[in-house]
Each structure stands twice: as structure tokens, then as C-alpha cells.
Write an enzyme that holds these catalytic residues in place. Sequence first.
Site, PDB file in Angstrom:
ATOM      1  N   HIS A 352      63.565  13.882 -53.528  1.00 34.76           N
ATOM      2  CA  HIS A 352      63.540  14.517 -54.849  1.00 34.76           C
ATOM      3  C   HIS A 352      64.926  14.410 -55.496  1.00 34.76           C
ATOM      4  O   HIS A 352      65.934  14.774 -54.899  1.00 34.76           O
ATOM      5  CB  HIS A 352      63.119  15.984 -54.750  1.00 34.76           C
ATOM      6  CG  HIS A 352      62.888  16.593 -56.100  1.00 34.76           C
ATOM      7  ND1 HIS A 352      61.674  16.513 -56.747  1.00 34.76           N
ATOM      8  CD2 HIS A 352      63.720  17.221 -56.950  1.00 34.76           C
ATOM      9  CE1 HIS A 352      61.768  17.097 -57.935  1.00 34.76           C
ATOM     10  NE2 HIS A 352      63.005  17.524 -58.074  1.00 34.76           N
ATOM     11  N   ALA A 353      64.952  13.905 -56.726  1.00 34.62           N
ATOM     12  CA  ALA A 353      66.224  13.595 -57.375  1.00 34.62           C
ATOM     13  C   ALA A 353      67.110  14.837 -57.508  1.00 34.62           C
ATOM     14  O   ALA A 353      66.634  15.913 -57.853  1.00 34.62           O
ATOM     15  CB  ALA A 353      65.960  13.013 -58.761  1.00 34.62           C
ATOM     16  N   HIS A 382      68.540  12.336 -66.789  1.00 34.44           N
ATOM     17  CA  HIS A 382      68.500  13.771 -66.483  1.00 34.44           C
ATOM     18  C   HIS A 382      69.585  14.114 -65.447  1.00 34.44           C
ATOM     19  O   HIS A 382      70.367  15.057 -65.636  1.00 34.44           O
ATOM     20  CB  HIS A 382      67.103  14.136 -65.946  1.00 34.44           C
ATOM     21  CG  HIS A 382      66.986  15.549 -65.454  1.00 34.44           C
ATOM     22  ND1 HIS A 382      66.485  16.570 -66.228  1.00 34.44           N
ATOM     23  CD2 HIS A 382      67.330  16.114 -64.268  1.00 34.44           C
ATOM     24  CE1 HIS A 382      66.524  17.703 -65.536  1.00 34.44           C
ATOM     25  NE2 HIS A 382      67.028  17.451 -64.341  1.00 34.44           N
ATOM     26  N   GLU A 383      69.624  13.344 -64.386  1.00 31.87           N
ATOM     27  CA  GLU A 383      70.584  13.638 -63.314  1.00 31.87           C
ATOM     28  C   GLU A 383      72.022  13.467 -63.786  1.00 31.87           C
ATOM     29  O   GLU A 383      72.897  14.277 -63.476  1.00 31.87           O
ATOM     30  CB  GLU A 383      70.321  12.760 -62.086  1.00 31.87           C
ATOM     31  CG  GLU A 383      68.967  12.991 -61.419  1.00 31.87           C
ATOM     32  CD  GLU A 383      68.699  14.446 -61.078  1.00 31.87           C
ATOM     33  OE1 GLU A 383      69.661  15.180 -60.802  1.00 31.87           O
ATOM     34  OE2 GLU A 383      67.532  14.858 -61.104  1.00 31.87           O
ATOM     35  N   HIS A 386      73.499  16.365 -65.493  1.00 30.07           N
ATOM     36  CA  HIS A 386      74.091  17.361 -64.597  1.00 30.07           C
ATOM     37  C   HIS A 386      75.528  16.965 -64.238  1.00 30.07           C
ATOM     38  O   HIS A 386      76.440  17.779 -64.280  1.00 30.07           O
ATOM     39  CB  HIS A 386      73.289  17.446 -63.294  1.00 30.07           C
ATOM     40  CG  HIS A 386      71.940  18.088 -63.434  1.00 30.07           C
ATOM     41  ND1 HIS A 386      71.744  19.309 -64.018  1.00 30.07           N
ATOM     42  CD2 HIS A 386      70.702  17.692 -63.022  1.00 30.07           C
ATOM     43  CE1 HIS A 386      70.457  19.647 -63.962  1.00 30.07           C
ATOM     44  NE2 HIS A 386      69.805  18.670 -63.362  1.00 30.07           N
ATOM     45  N   GLU A 410      69.605  21.874 -67.037  1.00 27.91           N
ATOM     46  CA  GLU A 410      68.451  20.965 -66.982  1.00 27.91           C
ATOM     47  C   GLU A 410      68.208  20.246 -68.306  1.00 27.91           C
ATOM     48  O   GLU A 410      67.435  19.281 -68.347  1.00 27.91           O
ATOM     49  CB  GLU A 410      67.196  21.744 -66.576  1.00 27.91           C
ATOM     50  CG  GLU A 410      67.283  22.435 -65.224  1.00 27.91           C
ATOM     51  CD  GLU A 410      67.603  21.480 -64.087  1.00 27.91           C
ATOM     52  OE1 GLU A 410      67.330  20.280 -64.213  1.00 27.91           O
ATOM     53  OE2 GLU A 410      68.168  21.949 -63.065  1.00 27.91           O
ATOM     54  N   HIS A 510      60.177  22.421 -55.463  1.00 29.60           N
ATOM     55  CA  HIS A 510      61.010  23.590 -55.754  1.00 29.60           C
ATOM     56  C   HIS A 510      60.556  24.857 -55.031  1.00 29.60           C
ATOM     57  O   HIS A 510      61.320  25.815 -54.958  1.00 29.60           O
ATOM     58  CB  HIS A 510      61.065  23.813 -57.268  1.00 29.60           C
ATOM     59  CG  HIS A 510      61.554  22.609 -58.012  1.00 29.60           C
ATOM     60  ND1 HIS A 510      60.803  21.452 -58.118  1.00 29.60           N
ATOM     61  CD2 HIS A 510      62.718  22.352 -58.655  1.00 29.60           C
ATOM     62  CE1 HIS A 510      61.480  20.550 -58.804  1.00 29.60           C
ATOM     63  NE2 HIS A 510      62.638  21.059 -59.138  1.00 29.60           N
ATOM     64  N   TYR A 520      63.360  24.790 -66.154  1.00 28.60           N
ATOM     65  CA  TYR A 520      62.822  23.560 -66.741  1.00 28.60           C
ATOM     66  C   TYR A 520      61.999  23.855 -67.989  1.00 28.60           C
ATOM     67  O   TYR A 520      61.957  23.052 -68.919  1.00 28.60           O
ATOM     68  CB  TYR A 520      61.989  22.783 -65.725  1.00 28.60           C
ATOM     69  CG  TYR A 520      62.757  22.432 -64.476  1.00 28.60           C
ATOM     70  CD1 TYR A 520      63.735  21.438 -64.497  1.00 28.60           C
ATOM     71  CD2 TYR A 520      62.530  23.103 -63.289  1.00 28.60           C
ATOM     72  CE1 TYR A 520      64.454  21.120 -63.354  1.00 28.60           C
ATOM     73  CE2 TYR A 520      63.238  22.787 -62.141  1.00 28.60           C
ATOM     74  CZ  TYR A 520      64.199  21.804 -62.179  1.00 28.60           C
ATOM     75  OH  TYR A 520      64.909  21.496 -61.042  1.00 28.60           O
TER      76      TYR A 520
HETATM   77  O1  X8Z Z   1      63.402  18.653 -60.418  1.00 26.38           O
HETATM   78  C1  X8Z Z   1      63.659  18.065 -61.449  1.00 26.38           C
HETATM   79  C2  X8Z Z   1      64.866  17.144 -61.521  1.00 26.38           C
HETATM   80  C3  X8Z Z   1      65.966  17.577 -60.648  1.00 26.38           C
HETATM   81  S1  X8Z Z   1      66.756  19.030 -61.208  1.00 26.38           S
HETATM   82  C4  X8Z Z   1      64.455  15.758 -61.118  1.00 26.38           C
HETATM   83  N1  X8Z Z   1      62.843  18.181 -62.512  1.00 26.38           N
HETATM   84  C5  X8Z Z   1      61.641  19.005 -62.476  1.00 26.38           C
HETATM   85  C6  X8Z Z   1      60.615  18.409 -61.538  1.00 26.38           C
HETATM   86  O2  X8Z Z   1      60.749  17.258 -61.142  1.00 26.38           O
HETATM   87  O3  X8Z Z   1      59.654  19.103 -61.200  1.00 26.38           O
HETATM   88  C7  X8Z Z   1      63.032  17.569 -63.821  1.00 26.38           C
HETATM   89  C8  X8Z Z   1      61.841  17.948 -64.634  1.00 26.38           C
HETATM   90  C9  X8Z Z   1      61.121  19.026 -63.877  1.00 26.38           C
HETATM   91 ZN    ZN Z   2      67.762  18.759 -62.967  1.00 25.58          ZN
END
Ligand code: X8Z
Ligand code: ZN
Length: 613
Positions: A352-353, A382-383, A386, A410, A510, A520
Site C-alpha cells: 500500500h502506497a 498523491h504520495e 506528502h 492527503e 487502513h 481522505y
Molecule cells: O491510502 C491512500 C494513499 C496513501 S495515504 C495511497 N489513499 C486512500 C486509499 O487508498 O484508500 C489515497 C486515496 C484514499
Molecule cells: Zn496519502
Amino acid sequence: MITARTKLSHLSLAIALSIATSGCNTQAESSAISQPKDAVAEANDFLAKAETDLAALSIEQNRAEWIYSNFITEDTAALAASVAERQTATSVQLATQAANYVNLDLDSASQRKLNILRSSLVLPAPLDPAKNAELANISAQLNGLYGKGKYCFEDGRCLTQPQLSGIMGESKDPAQLLEVWKGWRDIAKPMRPLFEREVELANEGAKDLGYANLSELWRSQYDMKPDEFSAELDRLWGQVEPLYESLHCYVRGELNEQYGDDVAPNNGPIPAHLLGNMWAQQWGNIYDSVAPDNADPGYDVTELLAKQGYDEHKMVKQAESFFTSLGFEPLPDTFWSRSLFVQPEDRDVVCHASAWDLDNLDDIRIKMCIQKTAEDFTVIHHELGHNFYQRAYKEQPFIFKNSANDGFHEAIGDTVALSITPNYLKQIGLLDEVPDASKDIGLLLKQALDKVAFLPFGLMIDQWRWKVFSGEITPEQYNQAWWELREKYQGVKSPITRDESDFDPGAKYHVPGNVPYTRYFLAHILQFQFHKALCDVAGDKGPVHRCSIYGNKEAGAKLNTMLEMGQSQPWPEALAVVTGNKGMDATAVLDYFAPLKVWLDDQNKSANRQCGW
Ligand code: X8Z
Ligand code: ZN
């Protein structure tokens, strides 16, 4: 999950002040009452020491977690848990001590630091050391279970999350989609007892800090009262709900035409495996299935990237160059040598990024199993958002090295990615010809499938978690309550019967990662406010969905002014720096998608669709 990282590394970090600390605690109380002046000095000493110690220890924690996430084994899990345990103990101690100073007449920065120290934990442990150790252990295990998760097909092929997500994004075969959808969720079943215990322990930790439960603590991090924050979310959701319903109605109708009544009925909630995404959270991958007949812009960024021979490294370079075009300094050499871009074949990693700031200064990195797709091209922006934020606030005192609120962190990269317009793609040589205005509905629909579809998902995860934390949802109801909320907010349903032997929330990163998710939702509102404001700064006069701030130094400088503030001011102040307004407001979302809303309603009307679920 950078901000979880930031949070953890900031405030669950801390140095073991051990015996000296608890002594200090008592002194602080007594001097606060009898000697206000000395008490003020003591409070400032306390803060100075806390910051020095926290900053030092955060580096140790970041390193342990970096290694664990890049190399998941029992040993790295144990090492990461051991550092986390020390840091949690110290940050709980500091949060408790900070409460002793809050009624003093301190300068506003010190006051703010104390408040942040008190309320910024996301996984507070009970004071009992055995329970703290248990919690750190559980947390590491949950992360590991997600990172190692695989689904094995009958032919023996075992795929990881990014690979399975690839199938969810591409396949149009409902049977295959269902198999993968269900297969991935099996990884979460063993998480259930761990999660249940994690909640129990962290709730106890929150109570030790004076909060009713972990929900109240999480909702206390927005410069307003927790219940006011909940009401604010309801208000924002109310603003965008009609737009979401129009989109839902249109997409459900198109899926019905594609798959027929048995697979995709034209009423009720949409089966969750048909929306192009493992969690039905962003729907951009089914754009081709629902594209308008006469307004398709006629290009696909995934294909453009392939045609131009973009590999993972080049995708990141291109994203970096957007930020440098705004006036930000290029990323340091260490970013390129230390980041992870490609999924290693020989070991388990958390794919997960995430974006990291190892030393709270310049050692910034991303860790991401990049797929060469349009979706991941956006995630890279997105990354990097950050990372550029982290570097912008690096001169702030340690406790302020964070975003104005977690939604801001975010939103930054996403704001930049809203500028990936056809014009921009042409400027960087990815696209030959810019589609004319007659294709705007296609462009807007593609964007809405990601951004508008996300809104109820962004909201519902923590609606579920907060109820779990408060006890309103009991462990016996985890899965059922999850699907009730999925249905209520998103209008999606499970394609097959689920029961309490399943733990579907755990299949979303998450939840085992304990990363708050409302950030988010906020980011999906804020990024449209930022985009609009920065386009105004850039003097763009066209429709906002065609505006790109690429190359505009004034817009970059404005953005940077806000980023440099870190968390030093309440978030409304930071918001005002860019937008001139102090309130979050979804009007910018509605304005951006206004032509699409008219079009969707028109389509739904002429197809005689009964909207809602
Ligand atoms: O978790 C993330 C990022 C890392 S902070 C990739 N996002 C959420 C997800 O993937 O569920 C970005 C959008 C929503
Ligand atoms: Zn993020």
C-alpha cells in the site's frame, strides 16, 4: 499512509524519560498552582525537552517501521513492535503530563503544542506496561497480515493485493471478479480477534488520557469539539450527496445494460465487485463501460504511458517535475536511492502506497508497488504531495511538523493531480491532440468516477470505526454493521452473503493499519477548494476542470506558504492562506462538476431511471 506515519512518528514517539518524567509530572502540578511564573517556565522546559526527545526517537521508530514494511518477517515485526512500545509509553506519558500545563497563561504556540501533545495519538496504550506491549504486538501483527495477504487460485497461482487489484480494474467477467473479490477478503478473517482486542486496549488507553473512548480522541484532532466535527462532516456530505446520487443512478443503469438484471439489477444497491476497484472506492477503472457516446475524449493515460515507454522510475520523475515546475526544489538523491517503486519478488512488503520522512528533514521517500497505470500515475502525485509537504515544514518545531489537519496532508498531491489535464498531457508529450470542449462530459465523468464516487466511501469507514470504538457496534455485529453502512452511504452491497465469520473491514488497508480515514473524505473536499483558488492565482479564466497550474510559480508560492506553516496554526488559518476562506466547503466540488450533474440528471431522466436505493 504517510500521515499515520507522521502521527505515529511524532507523537507515539518519544524518549523514555522514565523515572525522571513521572517526578517532573508531580512538580509541574504543584508549581502550577502556587508559582504561576515558575510554572510557565517549567511548562516551556517540558515542551522543549519533549520536542528534543520526540524528534530523536522518531528517527529510530521510522527506521524500524521502514524496515518492517519493506521486509515482513517475525524478526522485523518484533523489532518494530518493540520500538513502538517504547514510544507509545512515552507519548502517553507526555500526553498525561501536558494536561498539567494547559490552564497556564502560555504563549499561543506553546499552548497549541500542549494541545497537540494531548490529542494526537491514534493508538494510545493503557498505562499498564503489559497491555502496552500487547497492543504494540497486535498492531504489528495486523499490519503484517495485510502486507503478506495473498489469494491462491485453483491452479496454484498466488497473487498479492496489487495484482488482485489489477484484475478488479480490468476484468469484465463477473465470475472472475467475484472470485477475486471474495478471495482477497479471506485474508482478513484471522484479523478479527486481533482487531477486537486492539480496540479494547486502545479504548482503555484513550480513557486513561481522559477521553470517553478512542472515537472521541480521533475526533478531537480538528481544532473544534469532537461533536462539532461530526456535525461538520454531516454538513459536507449533505452538500455532495445529490451529486453522488446522480452518479450512482447513471452508473447503475449502465452496468445493468452491460451485465443484465441477474448480475447488476437496475434498482437497489450496486453489487460491490462490478465497480472496477477492490473496495468499490474509486470507479475510474470502469470508465470505458459507462463512457458517454458522443463525448469521450478518446485517450487513456494507461495506454499513453505504455506508448511512451514510461517505467516506474519515469512515472515518478514526471510527477516530480510537476512540483519543480511550481518552484519546489527537486527531490534529494537519497529519495531516488532509498525509495521502493517496484514490488520485490523475493519477499513480503507492505505494498500500500506511503510517503515517509525518516529524519524529519531531508530523508524523504516513498514506498509503493507501482503499476504502470493511469491510477498509479495519480497515486504517485498523491504520495509526492506528502513528501513536498514534509520538506516544506521541516523548519518548524518538531510538534508542528505535520499538516494543518490530516485532510490537508492527503489533499496536496491530489490537488496537483487535478492539473493533469489534456493540455498538460500534451505539454509533456504524452498526448498528441487536445480534445475540444465537446468532450468535456467524458473528462468530467472520468474524474467523477474517482472523486465523487469516493466521497461516501471516505466517510463511511470511520463512521463504522467510531461506532466500534464507542461500543455502539459490538464485535458480534462488526461485519453486518459494515455492510449496513456501505449500503447507507455508498449504495453498494456485497455480491454474496456475508456473516460474522467474515471480517470485511480488515481487507481495507487502513483498518489493520489503524490509519484514520476521514482525512481522505476531507481531502476530497479540500483539493477542489485548493485547485480552484490556485487556478485563480494562476489567472486561469477557463472552466476549472480544464485548468492546470503546471509551471505557475505564483500558484506554487501560494501553496508553499501554506505548506511551510505545518501544523503551527489552526487549520482554518492555513486554509485561508490559499483560499481566502476559513471554512471547508463542498461548493468547489459542485461547481467543478456542475455541467456533469446536469448531464447525468438528463440521462437518468430520459432513460426513465428510478434513482436511489
Ligand atoms: O491510502 C491512500 C494513499 C496513501 S495515504 C495511497 N489513499 C486512500 C486509499 O487508498 O484508500 C489515497 C486515496 C484514499
Ligand atoms: Zn496519502
